[in-house]
Design a protein around this motif. Sequence first.
Motif, short mmCIF file in Angstrom:
data_model
loop_
_atom_site.label_atom_id
_atom_site.label_comp_id
_atom_site.label_asym_id
_atom_site.label_seq_id
_atom_site.Cartn_x
_atom_site.Cartn_y
_atom_site.Cartn_z
N ASN A 162 -31.70 -16.12 -13.90
CA ASN A 162 -31.08 -14.80 -13.80
C ASN A 162 -29.73 -14.80 -14.49
O ASN A 162 -28.84 -15.58 -14.12
N PHE B 88 -34.58 -9.40 -14.99
CA PHE B 88 -35.00 -10.55 -14.18
C PHE B 88 -36.34 -10.28 -13.50
O PHE B 88 -37.18 -11.18 -13.39
N THR C 53 -35.93 -12.75 -6.03
CA THR C 53 -37.13 -13.36 -6.60
C THR C 53 -38.36 -12.92 -5.84
O THR C 53 -39.38 -12.53 -6.44
N LEU D 186 -30.45 -15.62 -4.42
CA LEU D 186 -31.43 -15.22 -5.43
C LEU D 186 -32.85 -15.25 -4.90
O LEU D 186 -33.75 -14.65 -5.48
N ILE E 286 -28.72 -5.49 -14.86
CA ILE E 286 -29.82 -6.39 -14.47
C ILE E 286 -30.80 -5.65 -13.58
O ILE E 286 -30.41 -4.99 -12.61
N LEU F 103 -32.97 -6.48 -10.82
CA LEU F 103 -32.91 -7.64 -9.94
C LEU F 103 -33.76 -7.41 -8.69
O LEU F 103 -33.26 -7.18 -7.59
#
Length: 343
Positions: free
Chosen positions: A97, A274, A303, A299, A174, A176
């Motif tokens: 990322n 990401f 994810t 993170l 981003i 995310l």
Amino acid sequence: MKKTAIVVAPGRGTYNRTELGYLKTHHAARSGLLATFDRFRQDRKQTPVSDLDGAARFSGAKHTAGDNASPLIYACGYADFLSIDRTQIDIVAVTGNSMGWYTALACAGAVSPIGGFEIVNTMGRLMQKSLIGGQLVYPFVDENWFPAPGVRETILQKVAEIDTRVDHDLSVSINLGGLLVLAGNENGLAAFEAAMPRVQDRFPMRLPNHAAFHSRLQAPVAEKGRSVLDAGLFRQPDIPLVDGRGYVWYPKSNPLSSLYDYTLGHQVVETYDFTKAIQTAAREFMPDLVIVLGPGTTLGGATAQSLLLGGWRGLVSKPDFRERQKTSPVLISMGDADQRTQI
């Protein structure tokens, strides 16, 4: 039989108060590697990463500044990568990322360990020196990770409208998982904060010591990076790399000039997706596990959200994911002391 895994490297904001001493705790045996990183910093009159990690107390001003945070996070992440038991785990792809892209390059063998450190240290220093703009975070999923109807579209429309105003810069920095990280100048960020409702008691949330990463505002930093970092740092990866567009860099399949241009061009000034990187890696390589390197565990949520938004293995919500983690874990965060023992 080995388990297959994709490895995910974290970016800025993952080394915080609770991570102080991460290298000393988990990587005391890698004194040679850390000494190499420390000498690199000492030669440039910068605080060695071992000294930052070994400080008596955490300093937000010091530890989150880009010229310190970036190389510190890289050292933690790369050392974690080396700690994965390769007799039990077959790493089939690597991604990251944001700043984690530089760590991913080293993990995949596309740069040497010290080459990756040079890139991350240089870009962290250049960004901190300029500190152009800033970032904030806003979610479009609820607390169970279900996308709230129409919220993402509303956010994007508001970002686009604000960006048309005079002296206002705002764009998606981003993608995310269930969050959008926005980058802009002070006028753009403040306008978004004024326009959007406060949700989950903390959003919109400014990110301290963060510049307007992955936006056109970073063009001067990208240009300077290209002027001081040599293309000779790059080599063909040994492991497939998935970048911030969801593009896969397979070994021996792309000219090194393209990897250099992406890393110090598009990766710096355009949106980092990401979410797409994670979804592409999951679909293309069908891993048994997703391993998120340390430091930190923040993170892991993004994810997991990225996987769920792609409908991975039929999981659709936070309760689904947590239940799966109890019985057959699919995501391992090495920043979690209990989880790291599994790999």
